[in-house]
Write a protein that holds these residues in place. Sequence first.
Motif, short mmCIF file in Angstrom:
data_model
loop_
_atom_site.label_atom_id
_atom_site.label_comp_id
_atom_site.label_asym_id
_atom_site.label_seq_id
_atom_site.Cartn_x
_atom_site.Cartn_y
_atom_site.Cartn_z
N GLU A 98 32.38 41.26 54.87
CA GLU A 98 33.49 42.31 55.12
C GLU A 98 34.86 42.02 54.65
OE1 GLU A 98 33.07 39.50 58.66
OE2 GLU A 98 31.79 40.52 57.29
N GLN A 99 35.04 40.82 54.65
CA GLN A 99 36.46 40.33 53.81
C GLN A 99 36.17 40.76 52.60
OE1 GLN A 99 36.90 36.20 54.85
NE2 GLN A 99 37.32 36.71 57.18
N TYR A 100 35.18 40.53 51.71
CA TYR A 100 35.07 40.81 50.33
C TYR A 100 35.37 42.32 50.34
CZ TYR A 100 34.16 36.60 48.09
OH TYR A 100 34.18 35.14 47.51
N ALA A 101 34.75 43.20 50.95
CA ALA A 101 34.97 44.52 50.81
C ALA A 101 36.08 44.96 51.16
CB ALA A 101 33.70 45.36 52.22
N ASP A 102 36.92 44.39 52.00
CA ASP A 102 38.42 44.82 52.32
C ASP A 102 39.09 44.18 51.46
OD1 ASP A 102 40.49 45.71 53.63
OD2 ASP A 102 40.28 44.20 55.41
N ALA A 103 38.86 42.94 50.75
CA ALA A 103 39.71 42.64 49.53
C ALA A 103 39.63 43.57 48.40
CB ALA A 103 39.31 41.21 49.11
N ARG A 104 38.34 43.89 47.96
CA ARG A 104 38.10 44.98 46.83
C ARG A 104 38.80 46.07 47.12
NH1 ARG A 104 32.58 46.80 48.14
NH2 ARG A 104 33.79 48.15 49.62
N ASP A 105 38.94 46.68 48.27
CA ASP A 105 39.72 48.05 48.47
C ASP A 105 41.05 47.79 48.35
OD1 ASP A 105 37.22 49.05 48.74
OD2 ASP A 105 37.34 49.20 51.28
N GLU A 106 41.64 46.85 49.00
CA GLU A 106 43.08 46.57 48.91
C GLU A 106 43.62 46.19 47.29
OE1 GLU A 106 45.45 47.00 50.90
OE2 GLU A 106 43.89 47.76 52.36
N LEU A 107 42.77 45.26 46.56
CA LEU A 107 43.23 45.19 45.20
C LEU A 107 42.86 46.33 44.28
CD1 LEU A 107 41.85 41.33 45.16
CD2 LEU A 107 44.17 42.20 45.20
N ALA A 108 42.09 47.23 44.66
CA ALA A 108 42.02 48.39 43.87
C ALA A 108 43.11 49.10 43.66
CB ALA A 108 40.82 49.15 44.42
N ARG A 109 44.07 48.98 44.66
CA ARG A 109 45.33 49.54 44.77
C ARG A 109 46.16 49.00 43.34
NH1 ARG A 109 46.62 51.96 49.46
NH2 ARG A 109 45.25 51.51 51.23
N ILE A 110 45.81 48.02 42.59
CA ILE A 110 46.54 47.50 41.45
C ILE A 110 46.33 48.61 40.33
CG2 ILE A 110 46.77 45.86 39.76
CD1 ILE A 110 45.86 43.80 41.86
N GLU A 111 47.48 49.29 39.73
CA GLU A 111 47.22 50.01 38.58
C GLU A 111 47.54 49.39 37.39
OE1 GLU A 111 50.03 53.26 39.85
OE2 GLU A 111 48.91 53.71 41.81
N CYS A 112 46.86 48.82 36.87
CA CYS A 112 46.83 47.94 35.69
C CYS A 112 45.84 47.98 34.96
CB CYS A 112 47.44 46.69 35.84
SG CYS A 112 47.70 45.76 34.41
N GLU A 113 45.50 48.08 33.55
CA GLU A 113 44.35 48.06 32.88
C GLU A 113 43.77 46.89 32.83
OE1 GLU A 113 42.80 49.19 28.20
OE2 GLU A 113 44.84 49.50 28.74
N HIS A 114 44.37 45.75 32.62
CA HIS A 114 44.05 44.52 32.80
C HIS A 114 44.46 43.75 33.93
CE1 HIS A 114 43.21 45.01 28.44
NE2 HIS A 114 44.43 45.61 28.35
N VAL A 115 43.20 43.38 34.70
CA VAL A 115 43.41 42.57 35.90
C VAL A 115 42.41 41.42 35.91
CG1 VAL A 115 43.19 42.69 38.58
CG2 VAL A 115 44.16 44.71 37.29
N VAL A 116 42.94 40.26 35.99
CA VAL A 116 42.07 39.18 35.91
C VAL A 116 42.26 38.33 37.54
CG1 VAL A 116 41.65 36.91 35.02
CG2 VAL A 116 42.34 38.71 33.55
N LEU A 117 40.83 38.09 37.81
CA LEU A 117 40.66 37.62 39.14
C LEU A 117 40.04 36.47 38.88
CD1 LEU A 117 39.53 40.53 41.13
CD2 LEU A 117 41.73 40.17 40.91
N VAL A 118 40.31 35.26 39.78
CA VAL A 118 39.42 34.11 39.88
C VAL A 118 39.37 33.82 41.29
CG1 VAL A 118 40.03 33.18 37.71
CG2 VAL A 118 41.35 32.59 39.81
N PRO A 119 38.14 33.29 41.69
CA PRO A 119 38.01 32.71 43.39
C PRO A 119 38.78 31.63 43.53
CG PRO A 119 35.85 32.73 41.92
CD PRO A 119 36.64 32.73 40.79
N GLY A 120 39.01 31.32 44.84
CA GLY A 120 39.47 30.07 45.33
C GLY A 120 38.75 29.37 46.09
N ASN A 121 38.93 28.26 46.81
CA ASN A 121 38.19 27.39 47.68
C ASN A 121 37.85 28.37 48.80
OD1 ASN A 121 41.12 27.11 48.19
ND2 ASN A 121 40.33 26.16 49.90
N HIS A 122 38.68 29.34 49.59
CA HIS A 122 38.27 30.18 50.63
C HIS A 122 37.45 31.11 50.33
CE1 HIS A 122 41.13 29.09 53.93
NE2 HIS A 122 41.64 28.27 52.87
#
Length: 264
Positions: free
Chosen positions: A49-73
């Motif tokens: 459920e946290q991943y689903a929520d993070a996906r929805d929130e970060l989908a608000r970024i309006e940029c063609e190039h978005v690079v994500l990497v995971p963290g320890n959490h």
Amino acid sequence: MLIAQLSDVHVGAERHRRELLRTAIGEVNDARPDLVVVAGDLTDEGFPEQYADARDELARIECEHVVLVPGNHDARNVGYLLYEETFGTRDHRLRLELDGLDVALVAVDASKPDVDEGEVGREHYGWVAEGFPEDADLRIFVCHHHLLPVPGTGRERNIIYDAGDAIECLQRSGVNLVLSGHKHVPYAWRLEDLFIVNAGTVSSLRLRGNTRPCYNVIEFSGTHVDVWRKYPFHGQERIIQFATDTLEFEKYTARIEGEVTSRR
């Protein structure tokens, strides 16, 4: 070229503040960056459920190039599998050419399941080096964990296990700028030819000392780089500026009483 650096979102945490994340993303969208980097800890415990929520929130970024990497959490509770299902690959190589500027970026997942420490891994060094062509104007490496200890974080146990070898790999590859997060304390260093910029947490109140939620904005023009620390709702201050050719730099340190000093 404009680059936004966010880190340590921690969706699902008790001290996560959604309004800070949405405000920061709104400010980033208004700035219209060419690239957005989110350097790990998108979730707090790696639950579905946290991943689903993070996906929805970060989908608000309006940029063609978005690079994500995971963290320890994100790697907790076998969350690294959910990361791939939600956001795709955990490692990236990217080449951007805009307005006569050529930027090469390599981003690596240094997290390990259910431990706080990180490791790039010698099996990745060749892949990392191949992502940094000699003709690039700016070479950027991204990982969640920091390569150097961060002041104000107490006993230091969470740098990358193979930090020495990783730094040597980046030096040989001609990397100019390293972007990371992890300890919720923003800071900047120059180490030989590398400039290493650590971001604070953008949307968590799990803070140290007098630090505040913040993110970074990097401006790149010709051979000049400016890095600004921005506070959601509360303005900005310059962290460091440097030249990629001469390596001359000026670093700005905020004192407790609010003064800002510079050091060359």
